[in-house]
Design an enzyme around this catalytic site. Structure first.
Site, mmCIF file in Angstrom:
data_model
loop_
_atom_site.group_PDB
_atom_site.id
_atom_site.type_symbol
_atom_site.label_atom_id
_atom_site.label_comp_id
_atom_site.label_asym_id
_atom_site.label_seq_id
_atom_site.Cartn_x
_atom_site.Cartn_y
_atom_site.Cartn_z
ATOM 1 N N SER A 109 0.699 -1.186 -0.158
ATOM 2 C CA SER A 109 -0.090 -0.052 -0.151
ATOM 3 C C SER A 109 0.797 1.207 0.186
ATOM 4 O O SER A 109 1.629 1.501 1.163
ATOM 5 C CB SER A 109 -1.092 0.037 1.374
ATOM 6 O OG SER A 109 -1.409 1.308 1.454
ATOM 7 N N HIS A 128 -1.577 -1.317 -4.029
ATOM 8 C CA HIS A 128 -2.643 -1.053 -3.347
ATOM 9 C C HIS A 128 -2.742 0.630 -3.386
ATOM 10 O O HIS A 128 -1.736 0.922 -2.761
ATOM 11 C CB HIS A 128 -2.832 -1.763 -2.434
ATOM 12 C CG HIS A 128 -4.066 -1.619 -1.310
ATOM 13 N ND1 HIS A 128 -5.250 -2.280 -1.596
ATOM 14 C CD2 HIS A 128 -4.515 -0.527 -0.440
ATOM 15 C CE1 HIS A 128 -6.133 -1.883 -0.986
ATOM 16 N NE2 HIS A 128 -5.735 -1.022 -0.076
ATOM 17 N N ASP A 145 -4.857 3.714 -1.700
ATOM 18 C CA ASP A 145 -5.942 4.099 -0.914
ATOM 19 C C ASP A 145 -6.483 5.640 -0.866
ATOM 20 O O ASP A 145 -5.770 6.638 -0.579
ATOM 21 C CB ASP A 145 -5.648 3.977 0.733
ATOM 22 C CG ASP A 145 -5.137 2.767 0.930
ATOM 23 O OD1 ASP A 145 -6.248 1.821 0.911
ATOM 24 O OD2 ASP A 145 -3.940 2.266 1.346
ATOM 25 N N MET A 175 -9.080 8.354 -0.056
ATOM 26 C CA MET A 175 -9.788 8.747 1.084
ATOM 27 C C MET A 175 -10.447 10.281 0.820
ATOM 28 O O MET A 175 -9.562 11.162 0.388
ATOM 29 C CB MET A 175 -8.879 8.900 2.266
ATOM 30 C CG MET A 175 -8.154 7.601 2.504
ATOM 31 S SD MET A 175 -7.447 7.618 4.107
ATOM 32 C CE MET A 175 -6.590 5.835 4.088
ATOM 33 N N HIS A 195 -8.533 1.241 -3.959
ATOM 34 C CA HIS A 195 -9.525 1.286 -2.565
ATOM 35 C C HIS A 195 -9.882 2.535 -2.481
ATOM 36 O O HIS A 195 -9.269 3.411 -1.896
ATOM 37 C CB HIS A 195 -8.497 0.677 -1.355
ATOM 38 C CG HIS A 195 -9.245 0.377 -0.232
ATOM 39 N ND1 HIS A 195 -8.660 0.146 0.910
ATOM 40 C CD2 HIS A 195 -10.732 0.378 -0.006
ATOM 41 C CE1 HIS A 195 -9.787 -0.042 1.904
ATOM 42 N NE2 HIS A 195 -10.906 0.103 1.417
ATOM 43 N N MET A 244 -12.198 4.705 -0.452
ATOM 44 C CA MET A 244 -12.821 5.127 1.001
ATOM 45 C C MET A 244 -13.421 6.480 0.681
ATOM 46 O O MET A 244 -12.960 7.284 1.502
ATOM 47 C CB MET A 244 -11.757 4.867 1.726
ATOM 48 C CG MET A 244 -11.293 3.678 2.221
ATOM 49 S SD MET A 244 -9.891 3.548 3.158
ATOM 50 C CE MET A 244 -8.543 3.571 1.930
ATOM 51 N N MET A 260 -11.511 -5.595 5.645
ATOM 52 C CA MET A 260 -10.862 -4.619 6.390
ATOM 53 C C MET A 260 -10.466 -5.318 8.082
ATOM 54 O O MET A 260 -11.344 -5.563 8.662
ATOM 55 C CB MET A 260 -11.469 -3.320 6.685
ATOM 56 C CG MET A 260 -11.556 -2.608 5.356
ATOM 57 S SD MET A 260 -10.282 -1.420 4.810
ATOM 58 C CE MET A 260 -9.364 -1.146 5.924
ATOM 59 N N ASP A 304 -6.860 -6.170 4.539
ATOM 60 C CA ASP A 304 -6.098 -4.688 4.364
ATOM 61 C C ASP A 304 -6.346 -4.332 5.901
ATOM 62 O O ASP A 304 -7.534 -3.908 6.445
ATOM 63 C CB ASP A 304 -7.142 -4.062 3.742
ATOM 64 C CG ASP A 304 -6.461 -2.638 3.086
ATOM 65 O OD1 ASP A 304 -5.458 -2.448 3.879
ATOM 66 O OD2 ASP A 304 -7.199 -1.833 2.624
HETATM 67 C C1 DX5 Z 1 -6.509 1.933 5.581
HETATM 68 C C2 DX5 Z 1 -5.970 1.449 4.239
HETATM 69 C C3 DX5 Z 1 -4.959 0.410 4.279
HETATM 70 C C4 DX5 Z 1 -3.453 0.841 4.760
HETATM 71 C C5 DX5 Z 1 -2.795 -0.326 5.209
HETATM 72 O O1 DX5 Z 1 -7.397 2.625 5.483
HETATM 73 O O2 DX5 Z 1 -7.151 0.825 3.554
HETATM 74 O O3 DX5 Z 1 -4.586 -0.121 2.960
HETATM 75 O O4 DX5 Z 1 -2.739 1.706 3.961
HETATM 76 O O5 DX5 Z 1 -1.705 0.067 5.997
HETATM 77 P P1 DX5 Z 1 -1.027 -0.865 7.035
HETATM 78 O O6 DX5 Z 1 -0.706 -2.148 6.348
HETATM 79 O O7 DX5 Z 1 -0.072 -0.176 7.572
HETATM 80 O O8 DX5 Z 1 -2.120 -1.187 8.061
HETATM 81 ZN ZN ZN Z 2 -6.689 0.012 1.552
#
Ligand code: DX5
Ligand code: ZN
Length: 230
Positions: free
Chosen positions: A12, A37, A39, A41, A70, A72, A141, A179
Site C-alpha cells: 500500500s 494498493h 488508498d 480517502m 481502494h 474509501m 478490512m 487490509d
Molecule cells: C487503511 C488502508 C490500508 C492501509 C494499510 O485505511 O485501507 O490499505 O494503507 O496499511 P497498514 O498495512 O500499515 O495497516
Molecule cells: Zn486499503
C-alpha cells in the site's frame, strides 16, 4: 485449497514516502510485489484525506503491475470512471458507502475493469454476500479504514473464512483480500483463513529494506496457506 487463487502481496503506497514514490515503486517491484494498493480517502467516508486520480495516473506511468484502487469515499459510483481512466485495474468500493452496490458493479464491469467490494471491521459478511458471485475481490478490512500502521483485528478472520467458503461453494477463485495491520505474524492466520491478496503498508514501507520485508511476508503467507490445506 481447490479453486484458490495465487497468493499475492500488494504494498500500500499510503505508507510510502509520497515525495519519492518512484523509488518506493522500484523497491517493491524489485522485492517481488504482485500489485500496488492505492488508498483513496475523501475526508467524509473516512476522517483522512489522501489523493485522487492524478496520483494514480502518475503511479501508472511508473509500473506495469496491476493497480488496486481502494475507494474509501462516500460516492464511489461518481468516480469509478476517472480512476479507471487513470490506470486502475481493480476498483474496490465499500458496501457502506452511499452508492448502490449493483450500480457500482455494473459501472465497473462496463468499463472493463475488475471489481471489488470492501467491508469495515464491524460490517457483517451478510452485507456483502448478495454481490459475491459478481465480484473479482472481496476485501475484508482488518483495521478501521483511514490510516496505515494500525493494529490487526483478528476478530475479522471469520469473515475471511466465510468469503472463501462461499467462493469455494460457487467454484470460483476470486480474491479475498485482507487490509490493515498485515505483518509476517498476522499474515499467517489470514492466509490460513483463506485470504489470497495481502495489502501491506507499514510492514513493507515502515522501516528496513523493502525487499527483505516482502520476503518475510511471502514466507508467512505461504506458511498460512500450507496450514489451510493440512
Ligand atoms: C487503511 C488502508 C490500508 C492501509 C494499510 O485505511 O485501507 O490499505 O494503507 O496499511 P497498514 O498495512 O500499515 O495497516
Ligand atoms: Zn486499503
Amino acid at each position: 485449497m481447490p479453486n484458490a487463487p495465487p497468493l499475492r502481496l500488494a504494498p500500500s503506497l499510503l505508507s510510502a514516502d509520497f515525495a519519492d514514490l518512484a523509488q518506493a515503486i522500484r523497491a517493491a517491484e524489485a522485492g517481488g510485489a504482485d500489485s500496488f494498493h492505492l488508498d483513496v480517502m475523501d475526508g467524509h467516508f473516512v476522517p483522512n484525506l489522501s489523493f485522487g486520480p492524478a496520483l494514480v495516473a502518475a503511479v501508472r506511468a511508473r509500473t506495469r503491475l496491476p493497480l488496486d484502487i481502494h475507494l474509501m469515499i462516500d460516492d464511489p459510483l461518481r468516480y469509478v470512471e476517472a480512476f479507471h481512466r487513470a490506470g486502475g485495474n481493480t476498483l474496490v468500493f465499500h458496501v457502506e458507502s452511499s452508492s448502490e452496490p449493483d450500480a457500482v458493479i455494473r459501472a465497473v464491469k462496463r468499463l472493463g475493469a475488475a471489481v471489488g467490494a470492501a467491508i469495515r471491521p464491524a460490517t457483517p459478511f451478510s452485507r456483502i454476500e448478495p454481490w459475491v458471485d459478481r465480484l473479482d475481490q472481496v476485501l475484508v478490512m482488518s483495521v478501521e479504514p483511514g490510516f496505515s500502521g494500525q493494529k490487526f483485528l483478528p476478530e475479522v478472520l471469520p469473515k475471511v473464512r466465510a468469503a472463501r467458503a462461499r467462493l469455494a461453494k460457487d467454484g470460483r477463485a476470486a480474491d479475498v483480500s485482507i487490509d490493515g495491520g498485515v505483518t509476517p505474524e498476522t499474515a499467517v492466520p489470514a492466509a490460513e483463513a483463506g485470504a489470497s491478496f495481502f495489502v501491506c503498508g507499514h510492514s513493507v514501507f515502515g522501516g528496513g529494506p523493502v525487499a527483505e520485508n516482502l520476503r518475510r511476508l511471502r514466507i508467512a503467507v505461504e506458511e498460512g496457506a500450507r496450514r489451510a490445506v493440512r
